[in-house]
Write an enzyme that holds these catalytic residues in place. Structure first.
Site, PDB file in Angstrom:
ATOM      1  N   HIS A  12      -6.190  -5.745   2.199  1.00  0.00           N
ATOM      2  CA  HIS A  12      -5.452  -5.099   3.348  1.00  0.00           C
ATOM      3  C   HIS A  12      -4.279  -4.981   4.749  1.00  0.00           C
ATOM      4  O   HIS A  12      -5.283  -4.852   5.148  1.00  0.00           O
ATOM      5  CB  HIS A  12      -5.749  -3.819   2.764  1.00  0.00           C
ATOM      6  CG  HIS A  12      -5.874  -3.457   1.556  1.00  0.00           C
ATOM      7  ND1 HIS A  12      -5.223  -2.828   0.533  1.00  0.00           N
ATOM      8  CD2 HIS A  12      -6.785  -3.828   0.635  1.00  0.00           C
ATOM      9  CE1 HIS A  12      -5.823  -2.762  -1.084  1.00  0.00           C
ATOM     10  NE2 HIS A  12      -6.758  -3.328  -1.034  1.00  0.00           N
ATOM     11  N   CYS A  32      -3.193  -2.371   6.467  1.00  0.00           N
ATOM     12  CA  CYS A  32      -3.673  -1.244   6.512  1.00  0.00           C
ATOM     13  C   CYS A  32      -5.147  -1.365   7.248  1.00  0.00           C
ATOM     14  O   CYS A  32      -5.355  -0.355   8.162  1.00  0.00           O
ATOM     15  CB  CYS A  32      -3.249  -0.298   5.867  1.00  0.00           C
ATOM     16  SG  CYS A  32      -4.736  -0.429   4.080  1.00  0.00           S
ATOM     17  N   CYS A  90       0.855  -1.355   0.026  1.00  0.00           N
ATOM     18  CA  CYS A  90       0.252   0.280   0.249  1.00  0.00           C
ATOM     19  C   CYS A  90       0.724   1.550  -0.049  1.00  0.00           C
ATOM     20  O   CYS A  90       1.760   1.651   1.010  1.00  0.00           O
ATOM     21  CB  CYS A  90      -1.416   0.020   1.277  1.00  0.00           C
ATOM     22  SG  CYS A  90      -1.894   1.159   1.475  1.00  0.00           S
ATOM     23  N   GLU A  91       1.015   2.108  -0.839  1.00  0.00           N
ATOM     24  CA  GLU A  91       1.688   3.240  -0.731  1.00  0.00           C
ATOM     25  C   GLU A  91       1.140   4.723  -0.225  1.00  0.00           C
ATOM     26  O   GLU A  91       2.308   5.482   0.324  1.00  0.00           O
ATOM     27  CB  GLU A  91       1.213   3.722  -2.429  1.00  0.00           C
ATOM     28  CG  GLU A  91       0.315   4.467  -3.032  1.00  0.00           C
ATOM     29  CD  GLU A  91      -0.070   4.982  -3.817  1.00  0.00           C
ATOM     30  OE1 GLU A  91      -0.118   6.176  -4.363  1.00  0.00           O
ATOM     31  OE2 GLU A  91       0.377   4.715  -5.030  1.00  0.00           O
TER      32      GLU A  91
END
Length: 189
Positions: free
Chosen positions: A148, A150, A78-79
């Site tokens: 994800h 995050c 994830c950027e």
């Protein structure tokens, strides 16, 4: 792609460890900066690659029906948080004029796009656009489902939740029956 600066990554990792209060000289952490730098070199190996290159070789086959490669595993970072997300990509296309790609090229395209700081939405559209541009099929439909970290490790903390994105190009943009056909095949075990 420019060469990855492993030394700079090592220094940055050491600084992060110090910043969170760790002793960078303790036995378990001595080689961590070096290991992380090598891992980042591998995980970000797609930076500077053009995923369209995987479709420069095209085969001609008398086939203008659905081609689907499903359950292509991938991982990315994830950027926004630089933590992993991973999942499966499903790629469908309908060849035009018999122009087909080697099946492994679809997976290589996904891998190339995923191996850089990334967003799932961008992976989905980049893969679809690359295939559409290089193979000029009647249509492309890409579906990606991923978990994800995050959302699992921080913030919301909802492990197991999946994000699904899709990109429809060509005939798949307006033909609901064609999209349904792909979804039904993806759902088959």
């Amino acid at each position: 792609m420019s060469k990855v600066d492993l030394q700079k990554i090592e220094e940055a990792v050491k600084m992060i460890l110090e910043a969170v209060g760790e002793d960078v000289n303790r036995e378990g952490l001595l080689d961590t900066p070096k290991r992380v730098s090598k891992m980042y070199e591998e995980m970000f190996s797609g930076i500077g690659e053009d995923p369209r290159e995987y479709f420069s070789t095209v085969f001609h086959e008398d086939h203008e029906e659905l081609v689907l490669v499903k359950d292509i595993p991938f991982y990315s970072m994830c950027e926004h948080h630089l933590v992993p997300f991973y999942g499966k990509a499903h790629i469908a296309y309908i060849p035009r004029d018999g122009r087909v790609a080697g099946l492994s090229k679809l997976g290589r395209c996904v891998e190339s796009v995923a191996r850089r700081p990334q967003l799932q939405e961008r992976i989905t559209s980049t893969v679809a656009d690359s295939i559409m541009e290089m193979l000029t099929p009647y249509g492309v439909y890409v579906v990606i489902e991923a978990e994800h970290m995050c959302m699992t490790m921080r913030g919301l903390k909802k492990p197991g939740s999946k994000t699904v994105t899709s990109a429809a190009r060509g005939i798949f943009e307006n033909d609901e029956n064609k999209r349904r056909e792909v979804i039904s095949f993806i759902q088959m075990s």
